[in-house]
Structure formats: structure tokens, C-alpha cells
Design an enzyme around this catalytic site. Structure first.
Site, PDB file in Angstrom:
ATOM      1  N   HIS A 262      48.547  42.476  23.212  1.00  0.00           N
ATOM      2  CA  HIS A 262      47.165  42.293  22.771  1.00  0.00           C
ATOM      3  C   HIS A 262      47.051  42.480  21.268  1.00  0.00           C
ATOM      4  O   HIS A 262      47.807  43.238  20.644  1.00  0.00           O
ATOM      5  CB  HIS A 262      46.200  43.189  23.545  1.00  0.00           C
ATOM      6  CG  HIS A 262      46.175  44.633  23.192  1.00  0.00           C
ATOM      7  ND1 HIS A 262      45.409  45.137  22.162  1.00  0.00           N
ATOM      8  CD2 HIS A 262      46.777  45.716  23.770  1.00  0.00           C
ATOM      9  CE1 HIS A 262      45.540  46.458  22.116  1.00  0.00           C
ATOM     10  NE2 HIS A 262      46.374  46.834  23.065  1.00  0.00           N
ATOM     11  N   ASP A 274      48.738  50.612  18.388  1.00  0.00           N
ATOM     12  CA  ASP A 274      48.003  50.053  19.537  1.00  0.00           C
ATOM     13  C   ASP A 274      47.056  48.953  19.070  1.00  0.00           C
ATOM     14  O   ASP A 274      45.908  49.207  18.771  1.00  0.00           O
ATOM     15  CB  ASP A 274      47.217  51.180  20.221  1.00  0.00           C
ATOM     16  CG  ASP A 274      46.469  50.720  21.447  1.00  0.00           C
ATOM     17  OD1 ASP A 274      46.779  49.629  21.962  1.00  0.00           O
ATOM     18  OD2 ASP A 274      45.574  51.448  21.892  1.00  0.00           O
ATOM     19  N   GLU A 306      41.708  43.163  24.767  1.00  0.00           N
ATOM     20  CA  GLU A 306      42.291  44.066  25.760  1.00  0.00           C
ATOM     21  C   GLU A 306      41.560  45.388  25.788  1.00  0.00           C
ATOM     22  O   GLU A 306      41.360  45.979  26.859  1.00  0.00           O
ATOM     23  CB  GLU A 306      43.781  44.295  25.452  1.00  0.00           C
ATOM     24  CG  GLU A 306      44.539  45.084  26.516  1.00  0.00           C
ATOM     25  CD  GLU A 306      44.581  46.590  26.261  1.00  0.00           C
ATOM     26  OE1 GLU A 306      45.173  47.308  27.073  1.00  0.00           O
ATOM     27  OE2 GLU A 306      44.010  47.049  25.246  1.00  0.00           O
ATOM     28  N   GLU A 307      41.145  45.847  24.606  1.00  0.00           N
ATOM     29  CA  GLU A 307      40.516  47.158  24.517  1.00  0.00           C
ATOM     30  C   GLU A 307      39.164  47.212  25.220  1.00  0.00           C
ATOM     31  O   GLU A 307      38.617  48.289  25.431  1.00  0.00           O
ATOM     32  CB  GLU A 307      40.356  47.574  23.055  1.00  0.00           C
ATOM     33  CG  GLU A 307      41.668  47.715  22.274  1.00  0.00           C
ATOM     34  CD  GLU A 307      42.498  48.904  22.712  1.00  0.00           C
ATOM     35  OE1 GLU A 307      42.089  49.611  23.651  1.00  0.00           O
ATOM     36  OE2 GLU A 307      43.564  49.125  22.107  1.00  0.00           O
ATOM     37  N   ASP A 335      52.792  46.839  24.940  1.00  0.00           N
ATOM     38  CA  ASP A 335      51.570  47.455  24.449  1.00  0.00           C
ATOM     39  C   ASP A 335      51.916  48.871  24.005  1.00  0.00           C
ATOM     40  O   ASP A 335      52.192  49.728  24.834  1.00  0.00           O
ATOM     41  CB  ASP A 335      50.535  47.477  25.576  1.00  0.00           C
ATOM     42  CG  ASP A 335      49.162  47.908  25.118  1.00  0.00           C
ATOM     43  OD1 ASP A 335      49.022  48.314  23.951  1.00  0.00           O
ATOM     44  OD2 ASP A 335      48.219  47.840  25.931  1.00  0.00           O
ATOM     45  N   HIS A 434      43.818  55.502  19.564  1.00  0.00           N
ATOM     46  CA  HIS A 434      42.394  55.125  19.494  1.00  0.00           C
ATOM     47  C   HIS A 434      41.655  55.894  18.404  1.00  0.00           C
ATOM     48  O   HIS A 434      40.478  56.233  18.567  1.00  0.00           O
ATOM     49  CB  HIS A 434      41.714  55.321  20.849  1.00  0.00           C
ATOM     50  CG  HIS A 434      42.033  54.244  21.832  1.00  0.00           C
ATOM     51  ND1 HIS A 434      41.413  54.146  23.047  1.00  0.00           N
ATOM     52  CD2 HIS A 434      42.897  53.199  21.770  1.00  0.00           C
ATOM     53  CE1 HIS A 434      41.899  53.088  23.703  1.00  0.00           C
ATOM     54  NE2 HIS A 434      42.799  52.512  22.946  1.00  0.00           N
TER      55      HIS A 434
END
Length: 501
Positions: A262, A274, A306-307, A335, A434
Site C-alpha cells: 500500500h 508504513d 489501505e489505512e 506491509d 502511525h
């Protein structure tokens, strides 16, 4: 507001055009694993990662969230890099529209801030109401005590999607929901998934840690009345975004290896581990593969959004006819492959460690990586939960064999893993998961290059032959094994488990 694609070369006609005419690649030598791996360099991985970081930091938001300027620049870059390889790949964009959500959440109890996080797609709302504990994992309507009118549901993470928990809380009459983690981590955030849901509308939903959730639960179980102040501020808007699809012009188009990664980040930061690491890992392998011929077609699919719940991969798989799905022998997904406190995780395709068995071919994909790390790279590895938390899930749900690699997210490294891989036990695999600090400095380049070489090995192996995979047969979805042996520490975008049969 949606910001359009930046490169003038990306005209609308290119978004919907058919694959260009294939070129003759017979003059190139057939790809070999050792030769493809040999030309992968840390310096190239790092330089391309810095480009993605630059796209993020050139925007006021300093991120690459889907549909935003930083992400549009990312998909332009990927397209342009692959399209520049002299026709080796047939490249196209796949546009789709999804709802973007952002905002913030706060929860206070007796004036103490609970360090809450927002679940994307949560509606806005502000309530000061009693907490009520929900039984089990809140995945069934019977878990919710009645009545919940004028109350906030306190729910454990686990067993089903976050969105199902929020919708069921609303159906039971709750005004809001707080979901607490079921494992030690610094925070709990994720997505409810784009509405609507058949169970009903979402309620304002926030996430808190296991420690905070357990403290609240203990107070409730001790008979105390716990009043929570919850405030969720959320915005939602539709955005157009793009998958990037590149397939080799050569190779058997009826026997295809699909690789996915992604391209988007969360709002908090640039998302270079990420999942800039997976995106760049695939790009570098794609570039180097162009020096060789292939017997089977290789398709790189860089998926968006994707998130926000695997939206790009869901859209891609849904766009395929049954005949096109039947041509895909295997999906490999990457990922987060450069986590700073890494492990070498291999998705547990045979279900021997985590009780979910992939479609036929998934076990063989797992073994290919196991053999590579053990025999070729001389590195240790651990199985990782095949629980549907990244973009292989839509493929697996469609009965397509799947596998991949993962170096860890918010899960905590064990002492056993420290002995195997180094790093720090008791610390998250990625302390910047994140978060604003997920930039180039967050990458572990040792893990990055080793995983890139593992990708190259898989590509070279399957580009030559699918003989190690089972023969083509009827599609089979992933199924649970009889006994669960371990608990996932996987990529926590969704609490999603495969539908079982």
C-alpha cells in the site's frame, strides 16, 4: 479538499486505457534469484525512501494520506518510474472514490485524560455519560446489556472488526463506544471501515490502551459508577485516489504472480516504514527485474487507501472477473518491512502457528520464505498471524493463495525475539507506528535490504516456475484450524479475521 494529480503526463486517458502492446523480451536472460538479489542496494532503497519523505514534507499536512498532495505525488512517482523502463511493463492507473475521514477524540474520566485515539469513519459527538462494560468482545448483539440508552459502551478489542463493535453498540442504544486494546501497546487507533453497515450506523468511537481499559473495567466490576467525558470531532469527504498496476509485457499472462504494497500513510506522519518500505521494496525489485525475461507474468499492484480499511485492494480484487482471478497463482503482500526494532515475520500460510490456513498455495509460499531465510540468507524468522490485517486479505477472501513478510508494528518484541533478531525486548517493533516519527530515520536498513532480497527471491522463483505450488483448482477461502496456538501481534489497521467455512 481533494488535490488533483500533479504530473501532466497522467492524462485521464491513461487512467482507463487497456494494456499497451507487449514487447518481445526473448533477448533478455531468464531471471535468476541470485543475480536479481545481487543488484539490490541499500543506497537505492534509502534514496527512494527519502523521495517519499520529501513528498510528505512538501505539504502542510506532512503526510501521504490517500487523495492528498503527498499521496498523489507518490502514485505519480511510482507510475513514472515503472513507465520509464522501455515498455518492459504495461502500466496503468486504476481510479476509485472513497470517503476520507479525519479528526480527533478525547476521553476523560474524573478529569484524567485517557489518551484516546480516533477511529476513522467515527461520527462526531460529545457525551458525558456512565460507562457500561460489554461482555466478551462485543461481536454479537447478545454481548450488549440492555438498556444502553444514555450510556457509553466499553468494549474489548478482538475477534471482529472495530466497525462491527461500534454498530452493535449503537443498535443496543448506546450513544458512544470506547474500545480498549487487548494487548500492551502505546495507543489504539484504526478504522471502523467506510459506512454503511447492515447492523446500523456507527456511534462516536474512540480507542484507549489495554492498561486504561482494564482499570476502567475493574472499577465497573467492583461496583463503581464510572462517568466518562467523550468528545469526537470528525470530518468526512469523498476523494478520488488511484491504484498503480504494472504487469510484465512478457511471461505467461494466464499464470500470474501478484505483488502488493500500500502507498498511503496515516494522517499523523509520512509513513515511510508504513508503508513506504513495502512500496519502495517492490519498486526497486520491479526496476531490477526489467533486465531479465520471465516465464510467468509478474504484476506489481501498488494499492491506495489501505489505512482506511484495505480499500484499494478490496476495489482491485472486486474489479477482477472470475476468469482473471483464476489466472492469479499467488499474491504476496509487503506491509512494513523495515521496522526499527524488527523481527523477520513470515505469514503463517499453513496455519500451524495461528490457526488460520490460507488457500492452497499459501503454505508453499510460507515455506519458500522459510527456506530462503534459513538456507540462503542464514537468518532466523518467526511465523506471523495470517489474520487479514493487510492487503492480502481480499485475495485470500477470494480463494487466492497469499503470503508475505512483516517486520512488526505496535506489538511488543519478546525476549526470545530479542535473542533471535537483536533490538530491545519489551519495546514495540515500531515505536513510531502511525506516528509523526515514521520517517526515513525510522527505517532499519538491515531489515529493509534483507526483506527486499527475499522479495526478489520470490519474484525470480515464481517468474521461472510455479511448480512448487499446487495445481490450479477450485478457489478455497482461508479456514481456521482446530486449535489456536498463539495470539497475533500483527498490523492493527483492522480487527479482521478471515471468514471461515
Amino acid at each position: 479538499m481533494y488535490l488533483p494529480l500533479l504530473a501532466s503526463a497522467l492524462a485521464l486517458s491513461s487512467l482507463t486505457s487497456a494494456w499497451p502492446t507487449s514487447l518481445d523480451r526473448r533477448a533478455l536472460p531468464l531471471v535468476q534469484s541470485n543475480l536479481l538479489r545481487r543488484v539490490l542496494l541499500r543506497s537505492n532503497l534509502l534514496a527512494k525512501s527519502k523521495i517519499l519523505e520529501g513528498f510528505a514534507y512538501a505539504t502542510p499536512e506532512r503526510n501521504r494520506v490517500f487523495g492528498g498532495t503527498g499521496h498523489n505525488a507518490t502514485v505519480n512517482y511510482l507510475y513514472d518510474q515503472v513507465a520509464a523502463l522501455g515498455g518492459y511493463y504495461d502500466v496503468k492507473f486504476q481510479p476509485f472514490v472513497e470517503t476520507y475521514s479525519a479528526g480527533n477524540a478525547t476521553v476523560k474520566v474524573a478529569g484524567a485524560d485517557q489518551d484516546a485515539q480516533l477511529f476513522t469513519y467515527s461520527p462526531s459527538g460529545k457525551f458525558t455519560e456512565p460507562l457500561v462494560a460489554v461482555a466478551n468482545f462485543g461481536c454479537n448483539a447478545t454481548d450488549y446489556p440492555a438498556p444502553l440508552t444514555g450510556k457509553i459502551a466499553l468494549i474489548s478489542r478482538g475477534s471482529c472488526e472495530f466497525g462491527l463493535k461500534s454498530a452493535l453498540a449503537g443498535a443496543a442504544g448506546a450513544d458512544a463506544a470506547i474500545i480498549y486494546d487487548n494487548k500492551d501497546a502505546e495507543s489504539l487507533a484504526g478504522t471502523l471501515g467506510a459506512p454503511p453497515r447492515p447492523e446500523g450506523p456507527y456511534v462516536p468511537t474512540a480507542g484507549i490502551t489495554l492498561a486504561r481499559g482494564t482499570a476502567l473495567l475493574n472499577s465497573l466490576n467492583g461496583g463503581a459508577s464510572v462517568i466518562a467525558d467523550l468528545n469526537v470531532i470528525s470530518i468526512m469527504e469523498d476523494r478520488t485516489t488511484y491504484n498503480v498496476i504494472a504487469q510484465t509485457s512478457g511471461g505467461d499472462p494466464n499464470n500470474v504472480l501478484v505483488l502488493t504494497a500500500h502507498t498511503d500513510s496515516v494522517d499523523a506522519g509520512p509513513g515511510i516504514n508504513d508503508n513506504g518500505s513495502g512500496s519502495i521494496g517492490l519498486l526497486e525489485v520491479a526496476i531490477q527485474l526489467s533486465k531479465y525475461s520471465v516465464n510467468n507474468a509478474i504484476r506489481f499492484v501498488w494499492v491506495s487507501a489501505e489505512e482506511f480499511g484495505l480499500l484499494g485492494s478490496e476495489f482491485y480484487v472486486a474489479s477482477l472477473s472470475d476468469a482473471e482471478k483464476a489466472k492469479i497463482r499467488l499474491n504476496l503482500n509487503f506491509d512494513m518491512i523495515a521496522s526499527p526494532n524488527y523481527k523477520y515475520g513470515i505469514y503463517d500460510g499453513d496455519g500451524s502457528a495461528f490457526n488460520v490456513t490460507g488457500a492452497p498455495g499459501s503454505a508453499e509460499a510460507e515455506k519458500l520464505f522459510q527456506d530462503y531465510f534459513t538456507n540462503e540468507a542464514g537468518l532466523k524468522w518467526v511465523p506471523d498471524a495470517f489474520d487479514g490485517r493487510s492487503d492480502y486479505a481480499p485475495f485470500a477472501d477470494a480463494g487466492i493463495a497469499a503470503g508475505g513478510l512483516f517486520t512488526g508494528a505496535e506489538g511488543i518484541k519478546t525476549a526470545e525475539e530479542q535473542a533471535m533478531f537483536g533490538g530491545q525486548a519489551g519495546v514495540a517493533y515500531d515505536v513510531n507506528y502511525h506516528a509523526v516519527g515514521d520517517n526515513v530515520a525510522n527505517l532499519n536498513m538491515d531489515a529493509f535490504i534483507q526483506n527486499a532480497k527475499a522479495i526478489a527471491h520470490a519474484v525470480a522463483t515464481y517468474a521461472r516456475s510455479f511448480a512448487s505450488l499446487p495445481p490450479k483448482g477450485p478457489a478455497r477461502r482461508a479456514v481456521k484450524r482446530e486449535e489456536k496456538k498463539k495470539v497475533s501481534s500483527g498490523h492493527a489497521h483492522l480487527d479482521r479475521f478471515f471468514v471461515t467455512e
